[in-house]
Design an enzyme around this catalytic site. Structure first.
Site, mmCIF file in Angstrom:
data_model
loop_
_atom_site.group_PDB
_atom_site.id
_atom_site.type_symbol
_atom_site.label_atom_id
_atom_site.label_comp_id
_atom_site.label_asym_id
_atom_site.label_seq_id
_atom_site.Cartn_x
_atom_site.Cartn_y
_atom_site.Cartn_z
ATOM 1 N N ASN A 11 -25.626 24.789 17.676
ATOM 2 C CA ASN A 11 -26.734 24.190 16.922
ATOM 3 C C ASN A 11 -26.871 22.753 17.412
ATOM 4 O O ASN A 11 -26.097 21.888 17.021
ATOM 5 C CB ASN A 11 -26.419 24.228 15.418
ATOM 6 N N LYS A 13 -29.178 20.671 16.811
ATOM 7 C CA LYS A 13 -29.870 19.764 15.866
ATOM 8 C C LYS A 13 -30.946 18.973 16.611
ATOM 9 O O LYS A 13 -31.567 19.502 17.529
ATOM 10 C CB LYS A 13 -28.849 18.850 15.171
ATOM 11 N N HIS A 98 -29.589 25.891 6.648
ATOM 12 C CA HIS A 98 -28.592 24.893 7.069
ATOM 13 C C HIS A 98 -28.514 23.790 6.012
ATOM 14 O O HIS A 98 -29.528 23.390 5.431
ATOM 15 C CB HIS A 98 -28.968 24.306 8.433
ATOM 16 N N GLU A 100 -28.244 20.702 6.153
ATOM 17 C CA GLU A 100 -29.062 19.499 6.362
ATOM 18 C C GLU A 100 -30.477 19.722 5.849
ATOM 19 O O GLU A 100 -31.127 18.792 5.378
ATOM 20 C CB GLU A 100 -29.030 19.100 7.845
ATOM 21 N N GLU A 168 -20.322 27.211 6.120
ATOM 22 C CA GLU A 168 -20.230 25.833 6.602
ATOM 23 C C GLU A 168 -20.013 24.898 5.412
ATOM 24 O O GLU A 168 -20.987 24.482 4.766
ATOM 25 C CB GLU A 168 -21.525 25.430 7.306
ATOM 26 N N GLY A 174 -19.806 17.672 10.862
ATOM 27 C CA GLY A 174 -19.954 16.386 11.543
ATOM 28 C C GLY A 174 -18.989 15.313 11.066
ATOM 29 O O GLY A 174 -19.179 14.136 11.359
ATOM 30 N N SER A 214 -17.091 20.921 12.172
ATOM 31 C CA SER A 214 -16.116 20.206 13.000
ATOM 32 C C SER A 214 -15.209 21.123 13.814
ATOM 33 O O SER A 214 -14.024 20.831 13.993
ATOM 34 C CB SER A 214 -15.286 19.239 12.131
HETATM 35 C C1 PEP Z 1 -23.488 22.313 12.052
HETATM 36 O O1 PEP Z 1 -24.260 21.398 11.848
HETATM 37 O O2 PEP Z 1 -23.871 23.476 11.915
HETATM 38 C C2 PEP Z 1 -22.117 21.975 12.440
HETATM 39 C C3 PEP Z 1 -21.192 22.874 12.260
HETATM 40 O O3 PEP Z 1 -21.896 20.719 12.960
HETATM 41 P P1 PEP Z 1 -20.493 20.144 13.553
HETATM 42 O O4 PEP Z 1 -19.919 21.216 14.434
HETATM 43 O O5 PEP Z 1 -20.892 18.931 14.323
HETATM 44 O O6 PEP Z 1 -19.623 19.850 12.380
#
Ligand code: PEP
Length: 252
Positions: A11, A13, A98, A100, A168, A174, A214
């Site tokens: 992803n 983003k 997601h 976000e 998630e 992040g 992460s």
């Molecule tokens: C995400 O935004 O779906 C995600 C898992 O980000 P990160 O791997 O940077 O934590």
């Protein structure tokens, strides 16, 4: 050993122009022969890079994915992108829900249901994202939050075709602070039992549940080594071809 084929999804983003996406593809495709064929791979660039990346991924096994889709098929929705538009570009999978977007756009389960419907109508696999905030976890509400988020699937009499779930935890995205394998496994089991209640155990056992938050080349093998974790949805570590390749390897 699980019968579900592992899947690793990038992803990106709001990162990478079409030109940068093409440069990534060139590097990643050069690494691909050294990676296990058994691991599915999908890449979700920002909308403007879909066409160029899609052309480069034709005839590879790598799926083109979108980061979102609109609830409607067409109409007066300035700035939005519909499922038929994604289909036309060769998109095979799209993220829905997601965190976000839950946070920034205040999207809710009713909207996610409609997005999943539009995707299924267009033979695009929905990758539905769920997960609790730190406050919710600390308040002992993780199970309730996951159960509420999974109600987006309630209107479907049968499992939406191609459905993949990503667990998630918001506090892990992040932040450099991934969930422990045990925490992730517990949440994945709950999600699978919610799927089993709706669609039966046999059907629930076929659904891939990815972990996201992460994931890095350093922790991927431990997370993906768990039978309940069918791969990952990856943000930061998917931006560098060698890192993303290491994650695909770890899922094999
Ligand atoms: C995400 O935004 O779906 C995600 C898992 O980000 P990160 O791997 O940077 O934590």
């Amino acid at each position: 050993m699980s019968s579900r084929a592992p899947l690793v999804v990038a992803n990106w983003k709001m990162n990478k122009t079409a030109r940068e996406a093409a440069a990534f593809a060139e590097e990643f495709l050069a690494l691909r022969p050294s990676l296990p064929d058994s691991v599915g791979v999908a890449i979700a660039p920002a909308f403007p890079a879909l066409e160029r990346l899609g052309r480069l991924l034709t005839h590879t096994q790598i799926l083109l994915a979108a980061q979102d889709v609109h609830t409607e098929t067409k109409g007066a929705n300035t700035g939005e992108v519909s499922a038929p538009m994604l289909k036309d570009l060769g998109v095979a999978m799209a993220l829905v829900g997601h965190s976000e977007r839950r946070r920034d756009r205040k999207e809710d389960e009713a909207a996610f249901t409609r997005k999943i419907e539009r995707l299924v109508e267009n033979a695009i696999s929905p990758l539905y994202c769920v997960g609790e905030t730190l406050e919710e976890r600390d308040g002992g509400k993780t199970d309730d939050v996951l159960a509420r988020q999974m109600t987006a699937l309630d209107p479907f009499g049968s499992l939406p075709a191609g459905l993949v779930i990503a667990y998630e935890p918001v506090w892990a995205i992040g932040t450099g602070r991934a969930a422990s394998p045990a925490m992730a496994v517990e949440a994945h089991r709950q999600i699978r039992s919610l799927l089993a209640k709706r669609y039966g155990e046999g059907v629930a056992a076929t659904v891939r549940i990815l972990y996201g938050g992460s994931v890095t080349p350093a922790n991927a093998a431990t997370l993906f080594g768990e039978e309940e974790i069918d791969g990952g949805l990856v943000g930061g570590a998917s931006l560098v071809p060698a890192d993303f390749a290491a994650l695909v390897k770890a899922a094999g």
